[in-house]
Design a protein around this motif. Structure first.
Motif, PDB file in Angstrom:
ATOM      1  N   GLU A 264      -5.234 -58.119   7.960  1.00  0.00           N
ATOM      2  CA  GLU A 264      -4.488 -58.556   6.784  1.00  0.00           C
ATOM      3  C   GLU A 264      -4.604 -57.544   5.656  1.00  0.00           C
ATOM      4  O   GLU A 264      -3.626 -57.302   4.928  1.00  0.00           O
ATOM      5  CB  GLU A 264      -4.962 -59.933   6.344  1.00  0.00           C
ATOM      6  CG  GLU A 264      -3.943 -60.650   5.503  1.00  0.00           C
ATOM      7  CD  GLU A 264      -4.180 -62.130   5.428  1.00  0.00           C
ATOM      8  OE1 GLU A 264      -4.889 -62.563   4.495  1.00  0.00           O
ATOM      9  OE2 GLU A 264      -3.650 -62.859   6.289  1.00  0.00           O
TER      10      GLU A 264
ATOM     11  N   ALA B 138      -2.193 -54.784   6.596  1.00  0.00           N
ATOM     12  CA  ALA B 138      -0.800 -55.221   6.465  1.00  0.00           C
ATOM     13  C   ALA B 138      -0.408 -55.447   5.002  1.00  0.00           C
ATOM     14  O   ALA B 138       0.780 -55.422   4.674  1.00  0.00           O
ATOM     15  CB  ALA B 138      -0.578 -56.498   7.265  1.00  0.00           C
TER      16      ALA B 138
ATOM     17  N   LEU C 173      -1.034 -62.608   7.468  1.00  0.00           N
ATOM     18  CA  LEU C 173      -0.646 -62.496   8.870  1.00  0.00           C
ATOM     19  C   LEU C 173       0.157 -63.712   9.294  1.00  0.00           C
ATOM     20  O   LEU C 173      -0.072 -64.820   8.813  1.00  0.00           O
ATOM     21  CB  LEU C 173      -1.886 -62.386   9.757  1.00  0.00           C
ATOM     22  CG  LEU C 173      -2.784 -61.177   9.539  1.00  0.00           C
ATOM     23  CD1 LEU C 173      -4.045 -61.302  10.392  1.00  0.00           C
ATOM     24  CD2 LEU C 173      -2.052 -59.889   9.856  1.00  0.00           C
TER      25      LEU C 173
ATOM     26  N   GLU D 278       0.878 -63.004  14.904  1.00  0.00           N
ATOM     27  CA  GLU D 278      -0.044 -61.881  14.727  1.00  0.00           C
ATOM     28  C   GLU D 278      -1.490 -62.315  14.934  1.00  0.00           C
ATOM     29  O   GLU D 278      -2.266 -61.624  15.603  1.00  0.00           O
ATOM     30  CB  GLU D 278       0.132 -61.263  13.338  1.00  0.00           C
ATOM     31  CG  GLU D 278       1.438 -60.523  13.177  1.00  0.00           C
ATOM     32  CD  GLU D 278       1.709 -60.121  11.749  1.00  0.00           C
ATOM     33  OE1 GLU D 278       2.171 -58.986  11.549  1.00  0.00           O
ATOM     34  OE2 GLU D 278       1.472 -60.941  10.827  1.00  0.00           O
TER      35      GLU D 278
END
Length: 90
Positions: free
Chosen positions: A22, A25, A29, A33
């Motif tokens: 996370e 990213a 999520l 994922e």
């Protein structure tokens, strides 16, 4: 023959993997994922009797893999405490 029950343990912890994913990213999520990370993560079998010592060494509980999505949402919202208590059974 009496064989001890084995439990799966994620190495590194599933909660650590999800937290890092996370962070990378830079967004929450998705369920897919989380489940994909769980399914691809490395796990080892640990004798159940060794879990208290393992958890004490790790320093925290992990997310329960069969309920990874639900527990991840709770953890992310601050509603799931994975800290180890003071009792002997953690």
């Amino acid at each position: 023959m009496n064989q001890e029950k084995l439990v799966d343990v994620y190495i590194p912890a599933l909660v650590a993997l999800l937290t890092r994913a996370e962070e990378i990213a830079k967004r929450p999520l998705s369920e897919n994922e989380v489940l994909r990370i769980r399914d691809k993560a490395t796990k080892v079998s640990q004798p159940l009797s060794g879990m208290p010592a393992f958890l004490k060494q790790r320093g925290y509980h992990d997310i329960y893999a069969p309920e990874a999505w639900e527990e991840w949402k709770l953890y992310r919202e601050g509603k799931l405490d994975l800290s180890i208590g003071d009792d002997k059974n953690t």
